[in-house]
Design a protein around this motif. Structure first.
Motif, PDB file in Angstrom:
ATOM      1  N   ALA A  12      27.769  26.357 -31.301  1.00  0.00           N
ATOM      2  CA  ALA A  12      27.093  25.305 -32.068  1.00  0.00           C
ATOM      3  C   ALA A  12      26.290  25.900 -33.223  1.00  0.00           C
ATOM      4  CB  ALA A  12      26.192  24.480 -31.155  1.00  0.00           C
ATOM      5  N   LEU A  13      25.640  27.018 -32.992  1.00  0.00           N
ATOM      6  CA  LEU A  13      24.785  27.608 -34.023  1.00  0.00           C
ATOM      7  C   LEU A  13      25.568  28.348 -35.102  1.00  0.00           C
ATOM      8  CD1 LEU A  13      21.995  28.974 -31.678  1.00  0.00           C
ATOM      9  CD2 LEU A  13      21.775  27.088 -33.313  1.00  0.00           C
ATOM     10  N   LYS A  52      30.785  35.871 -31.945  1.00  0.00           N
ATOM     11  CA  LYS A  52      31.216  34.822 -32.886  1.00  0.00           C
ATOM     12  C   LYS A  52      31.348  35.448 -34.255  1.00  0.00           C
ATOM     13  CE  LYS A  52      30.708  31.684 -29.753  1.00  0.00           C
ATOM     14  NZ  LYS A  52      31.900  31.098 -29.155  1.00  0.00           N
ATOM     15  N   GLU A  53      32.352  35.037 -34.983  1.00  0.00           N
ATOM     16  CA  GLU A  53      32.545  35.577 -36.323  1.00  0.00           C
ATOM     17  C   GLU A  53      33.033  34.461 -37.227  1.00  0.00           C
ATOM     18  OE1 GLU A  53      34.253  39.479 -36.389  1.00  0.00           O
ATOM     19  OE2 GLU A  53      35.233  39.097 -38.305  1.00  0.00           O
ATOM     20  N   VAL A  54      32.337  34.281 -38.347  1.00  0.00           N
ATOM     21  CA  VAL A  54      32.700  33.249 -39.317  1.00  0.00           C
ATOM     22  C   VAL A  54      32.585  33.833 -40.715  1.00  0.00           C
ATOM     23  CG1 VAL A  54      31.959  31.285 -37.903  1.00  0.00           C
ATOM     24  CG2 VAL A  54      30.331  32.372 -39.438  1.00  0.00           C
ATOM     25  N   VAL A  55      33.319  33.233 -41.662  1.00  0.00           N
ATOM     26  CA  VAL A  55      33.160  33.564 -43.073  1.00  0.00           C
ATOM     27  C   VAL A  55      32.444  32.375 -43.709  1.00  0.00           C
ATOM     28  CG1 VAL A  55      34.301  34.091 -45.256  1.00  0.00           C
ATOM     29  CG2 VAL A  55      35.195  35.040 -43.103  1.00  0.00           C
ATOM     30  N   LEU A  56      31.264  32.641 -44.256  1.00  0.00           N
ATOM     31  CA  LEU A  56      30.426  31.589 -44.828  1.00  0.00           C
ATOM     32  C   LEU A  56      30.544  31.586 -46.341  1.00  0.00           C
ATOM     33  CD1 LEU A  56      27.358  32.368 -42.568  1.00  0.00           C
ATOM     34  CD2 LEU A  56      28.886  30.392 -42.355  1.00  0.00           C
ATOM     35  N   ASP A  57      30.516  30.393 -46.923  1.00  0.00           N
ATOM     36  CA  ASP A  57      30.637  30.232 -48.373  1.00  0.00           C
ATOM     37  C   ASP A  57      29.261  30.415 -49.012  1.00  0.00           C
ATOM     38  OD1 ASP A  57      31.770  29.785 -50.811  1.00  0.00           O
ATOM     39  OD2 ASP A  57      31.891  27.603 -50.578  1.00  0.00           O
ATOM     40  N   ALA A  58      28.733  31.628 -48.898  1.00  0.00           N
ATOM     41  CA  ALA A  58      27.408  31.949 -49.444  1.00  0.00           C
ATOM     42  C   ALA A  58      27.295  33.468 -49.563  1.00  0.00           C
ATOM     43  CB  ALA A  58      26.314  31.409 -48.522  1.00  0.00           C
ATOM     44  N   LYS A 118      14.544  26.950 -38.905  1.00  0.00           N
ATOM     45  CA  LYS A 118      14.320  25.714 -38.141  1.00  0.00           C
ATOM     46  C   LYS A 118      15.343  24.629 -38.481  1.00  0.00           C
ATOM     47  CE  LYS A 118      10.885  23.508 -41.084  1.00  0.00           C
ATOM     48  NZ  LYS A 118       9.499  23.114 -41.240  1.00  0.00           N
ATOM     49  N   GLU A 119      16.020  24.787 -39.620  1.00  0.00           N
ATOM     50  CA  GLU A 119      17.029  23.797 -40.032  1.00  0.00           C
ATOM     51  C   GLU A 119      18.349  23.945 -39.274  1.00  0.00           C
ATOM     52  OE1 GLU A 119      16.516  21.283 -42.189  1.00  0.00           O
ATOM     53  OE2 GLU A 119      14.419  21.916 -42.280  1.00  0.00           O
ATOM     54  N   TRP A 120      18.627  25.143 -38.749  1.00  0.00           N
ATOM     55  CA  TRP A 120      19.916  25.341 -38.070  1.00  0.00           C
ATOM     56  C   TRP A 120      19.808  26.120 -36.755  1.00  0.00           C
ATOM     57  CZ3 TRP A 120      21.935  30.099 -36.875  1.00  0.00           C
ATOM     58  CH2 TRP A 120      21.309  31.190 -37.459  1.00  0.00           C
ATOM     59  N   TYR A 121      18.663  26.754 -36.518  1.00  0.00           N
ATOM     60  CA  TYR A 121      18.511  27.635 -35.363  1.00  0.00           C
ATOM     61  C   TYR A 121      17.442  27.042 -34.438  1.00  0.00           C
ATOM     62  CZ  TYR A 121      18.325  32.299 -33.094  1.00  0.00           C
ATOM     63  OH  TYR A 121      18.361  33.348 -32.210  1.00  0.00           O
ATOM     64  N   PHE A 122      16.286  27.631 -34.381  1.00  0.00           N
ATOM     65  CA  PHE A 122      15.181  27.138 -33.586  1.00  0.00           C
ATOM     66  C   PHE A 122      13.932  27.130 -34.453  1.00  0.00           C
ATOM     67  CE2 PHE A 122      18.060  28.980 -30.438  1.00  0.00           C
ATOM     68  CZ  PHE A 122      18.114  27.979 -29.490  1.00  0.00           C
ATOM     69  N   THR A 130      30.461  35.569 -47.243  1.00  0.00           N
ATOM     70  CA  THR A 130      29.893  36.559 -46.324  1.00  0.00           C
ATOM     71  C   THR A 130      30.486  36.363 -44.933  1.00  0.00           C
ATOM     72  OG1 THR A 130      27.805  36.545 -47.548  1.00  0.00           O
ATOM     73  CG2 THR A 130      27.749  37.424 -45.295  1.00  0.00           C
ATOM     74  N   ARG A 131      30.971  37.462 -44.385  1.00  0.00           N
ATOM     75  CA  ARG A 131      31.419  37.435 -42.991  1.00  0.00           C
ATOM     76  C   ARG A 131      30.190  37.670 -42.113  1.00  0.00           C
ATOM     77  NH1 ARG A 131      36.148  37.624 -40.405  1.00  0.00           N
ATOM     78  NH2 ARG A 131      37.185  37.886 -42.424  1.00  0.00           N
ATOM     79  N   LEU A 132      29.943  36.762 -41.186  1.00  0.00           N
ATOM     80  CA  LEU A 132      28.817  36.875 -40.258  1.00  0.00           C
ATOM     81  C   LEU A 132      29.375  37.079 -38.861  1.00  0.00           C
ATOM     82  CD1 LEU A 132      25.809  36.620 -39.435  1.00  0.00           C
ATOM     83  CD2 LEU A 132      26.193  34.139 -39.296  1.00  0.00           C
ATOM     84  N   ARG A 133      28.948  38.161 -38.236  1.00  0.00           N
ATOM     85  CA  ARG A 133      29.359  38.422 -36.858  1.00  0.00           C
ATOM     86  C   ARG A 133      28.112  38.419 -35.979  1.00  0.00           C
ATOM     87  NH1 ARG A 133      32.682  43.539 -34.525  1.00  0.00           N
ATOM     88  NH2 ARG A 133      34.433  42.120 -34.592  1.00  0.00           N
ATOM     89  N   LEU A 134      28.154  37.598 -34.944  1.00  0.00           N
ATOM     90  CA  LEU A 134      27.076  37.530 -33.963  1.00  0.00           C
ATOM     91  C   LEU A 134      27.584  38.155 -32.675  1.00  0.00           C
ATOM     92  CD1 LEU A 134      26.404  35.632 -31.243  1.00  0.00           C
ATOM     93  CD2 LEU A 134      24.467  36.394 -32.586  1.00  0.00           C
ATOM     94  N   THR A 135      26.810  39.056 -32.103  1.00  0.00           N
ATOM     95  CA  THR A 135      27.127  39.622 -30.793  1.00  0.00           C
ATOM     96  C   THR A 135      25.902  39.460 -29.910  1.00  0.00           C
ATOM     97  OG1 THR A 135      28.585  41.262 -31.817  1.00  0.00           O
ATOM     98  CG2 THR A 135      27.909  41.667 -29.540  1.00  0.00           C
TER      99      THR A 135
END
Length: 149
Positions: free
Chosen positions: A135-136, A13-19, A35-39, A105-110
């Motif tokens: 979702a996450l 997953k790859e997104v550009v976040l406004d932060a 805990k607010e967005w993950y687990f 910030t570009r966030l890439r999850l693998t």
């Protein structure tokens, strides 16, 4: 936004976040923010060798205890940890990579190694992980960062 289930072994997953990358790093590594967005984790430290666990719920309400160990941590840039389950076979690897892009910030999850879970049932298929990470990463963390800006 780029979303890819590369095959039965890897989800990306790859997104550009406004932060800023510092802010995204804190969202990835501060247990109170996680805990607010993950687990919900009882503790978390972005330090190589740190072990943590958390519970998640499967599609039919089964509770799965995740067991993880940090394998790489480069503040503001990279976080990687193993991902296994308490009573199920298989081991995988989760990697978060952060790349600053101006004020964003570009966030890439693998998440790789998913084939090692396939024999555990439908909740452990790559398609299930793809849905969860969507979702996450595509919704959860971005919504959290906007809400707390």
């Amino acid at each position: 936004m780029e979303s890819t289930q590369l095959n039965t072994t890897t989800v990306r997953k790859e997104v550009v976040l406004d932060a800023s990358s510092d802010r995204v790093w804190r969202a990835l590594t501060d247990k109170d923010q996680m805990k607010e967005w993950y687990f919900t984790l009882t503790d978390f430290k972005p330090e190589v060798g740190f072990e943590f666990s958390f519970s998640g719920t499967g599609s039919k309400g089964d509770e799965y205890v995740h067991l993880c160990r940090v394998t790489q941590a480069i503040p503001g840039k990279l976080l990687q940890y193993t991902w296994t389950y308490k009573t199920y076979a298989g081991t995988s690897l989760v990697t978060f990579e952060l790349t600053p892009e101006g004020n964003k910030t570009r966030l890439r999850l693998t998440h790789e190694g998913l084939e090692s879970f396939a024999q555990n049932g439908p909740d452990f298929l790559a398609s299930s992980f793809n849905q969860g990470w969507s979702a996450l990463i595509e919704e959860g963390i971005g919504t959290y960062l906007k809400r707390t800006a």
